[in-house]
Design a protein around this motif. Sequence first.
Motif, PDB file in Angstrom:
ATOM      1  N   GLN A 103       0.840  -1.291  -0.052  1.00 54.28           N
ATOM      2  CA  GLN A 103      -0.137  -0.036  -0.119  1.00 54.28           C
ATOM      3  C   GLN A 103       0.724   1.109  -0.073  1.00 54.28           C
ATOM      4  N   GLN A 105       3.948   1.421  -1.335  1.00 57.24           N
ATOM      5  CA  GLN A 105       4.607   1.393  -2.361  1.00 57.24           C
ATOM      6  C   GLN A 105       3.449   2.147  -3.481  1.00 57.24           C
ATOM      7  N   VAL A 106       2.211   1.727  -3.601  1.00 55.79           N
ATOM      8  CA  VAL A 106       1.167   2.299  -4.516  1.00 55.79           C
ATOM      9  C   VAL A 106       1.142   3.342  -4.330  1.00 55.79           C
ATOM     10  N   GLU A 107       0.984   4.122  -2.918  1.00 54.08           N
ATOM     11  CA  GLU A 107       0.737   5.462  -2.576  1.00 54.08           C
ATOM     12  C   GLU A 107       2.134   6.376  -2.808  1.00 54.08           C
TER      13      GLU A 107
END
Lengths: 172, 124
Positions: A103, A105-107
Amino acid sequence: MIPPHTSRVVELKIPSELGYERVAREAAATVARRLGFSPERIEELKTAVDEACSNAIRHGGKSDARMKVIVVLTADETKLDILVKDPGIGDSPPSEVVAPDIQAQVEGRDPKGGLGLWLIRQMVDEAYFVEDEESGGSQFRMIIYRVTGEGTSALSDVSQSVVDEGTLPDEW
Amino acid sequence: MNGEIRVTVRFEKGATIIDLAGDVTTFAEEAIHKAYQDASSDGARNIIFNFREGDYINSAGIAILIGIVTEARKRDQRLLMTGLSSHFQKIFRMVGLTQYADLYPTLEDALASLDVEYQGNETG
């Protein structure tokens, strides 16, 4: 007296160049297949060996194809012991392995990647760096048992098949 | 020793399908990003990454896919993934990729799920 055929060693020397980890991965899979590892365990082994060799190439050998990464596969009746040695000219091994926070990393709060060592730990029974004072390089050791949990007493009665107790197949 | 991958984009039943044939490693980054960008610039809303069972995916490949889900999230696209072996389905779940992409065993299953949703939206 040591019984015959209790262990066999395969040693590979690959260039420190990404892509050659595939050679080690397939060699490890071939050895495991001969030992009677299940298809699932072989896939786990392939992922672990691929990641360990990729790390050795990128970090220990700085992707310099003149350098070599050595992979030693030692098989006995219950397990495969894999030692990955690199020249140690690059980064030092990390002191700890943390689970990836996808999460974050995605954000954009964490850099992407950094999954290799964590993945290895999920795939094999033991994985750790070994100090190599003699050569000055780095060594990473992994042990994978033929049957999940074979290295622990609680699961030592898990049924085993294909390879007879105490010896490797004759064709080994 | 560079792993070769063939990445193609096609359209079927309202979905954009990105077919991946070959190992998904660091060498695949450029091809996968180009295919995704091409699909997105054509306005794709539902993108199916169709892997070929038997091909290999390493942590560098997973990092590429994390980059794709990051982009897709910004664009409000839905990602679906098909054709993965049980080993890589397990790894994708362990890593947490399944929070951002739906896994289906086959391309047909993924297309059927979109078809059902599309019909549901029509009647709803």
